[in-house]
Design a protein around this motif. Structure first.
Motif: not given
Length: 208
Positions: A151-172
């Motif tokens: 479970f946790l490796p997929w949770s890490a990928l999910a968290g990183l994907s969501w965080a990067a997407y959210s920050v990128a939305l605000g920044y760009y």
């Protein structure tokens, strides 16, 4: 007119190292309280970063570092998932009965188990974007006593994907539309749009 500059309104809130702690606490807790606007907070911090660094044509200020912001949000996301997972693991019969009474939770638990058993955790990643999906998946994984290493490796990928997407939305969004409340609103709408799409994909029945 350039509009109302977001950085002028939220700069005093986003400046300083404590913004990472605020983001982390909000993201960690929204696994238990999905109504917390953690995504909006992350997007707003990303917008303020674009404005403060001059990326959106504004004067440079002391602002959140983009990489540090992504890492703090992603780390908090995984920690929140882990806490929910462990609590559900120890929840015992009471939690099992609560899941059994909910068709949605029962279905989610079965589908998550099948996905993890096949070695695929795309459902975990999708759930991170869907409204309350993260909570459902984390609790169901723990209640079903799925192995942490599944479970946790997929949770890490999910968290990183969501965080990067959210920050990128605000920044760009600030780069393209200017550091205005309109840019933030469009970015938040894009985040909700991704959540709606993820929810739709999660509700689809898997192919036979």
């Amino acid at each position: 007119m350039s509009g109302v500059v977001v950085w002028e309104s939220v700069g005093s809130l986003a400046a300083g190292p404590w913004i990472y702690a605020v983001v982390a606490v909000s993201v960690l807790l929204d696994v238990f309280l999905p109504v917390l606007p953690s995504g909006v907070l992350v997007i707003t911090a990303g917008t303020a970063a674009a404005a403060g660094t001059g990326a959106a044509g504004q004067v440079a200020h002391e602002v959140p570092d983009i990489l540090a912001l992504i890492l703090s949000a992603a780390t908090a996301s995984v920690l929140g998932d882990l806490v929910a997972y462990r609590l559900a693991w120890r929840g015992g019969e009471r939690l099992d009965r609560a899941i059994a009474r909910s068709r949605r939770l029962t279905s989610a638990q079965e589908r998550l188990g099948d996905a993890l058993a096949r070695g695929g955790g795309a459902l975990v990643v999708l759930a991170r974007f869907a409204p309350a999906g993260r909570s459902v998946v984390s609790f169901c994984a723990g209640a079903a006593h799925r192995r942490a290493r599944d479970f946790l490796p997929w949770s890490a990928l999910a968290g990183l994907s969501w965080a990067a997407y959210s920050v990128a939305l605000g920044y760009y969004g600030a780069q393209w539309l200017g550091a205005t409340w309109l840019a933030t609103g469009v970015s938040v709408a894009a985040l909700f749009g991704a959540g709606a799409a993820a929810g739709f994909l999660m509700r689809r029945k898997p192919a036979a």
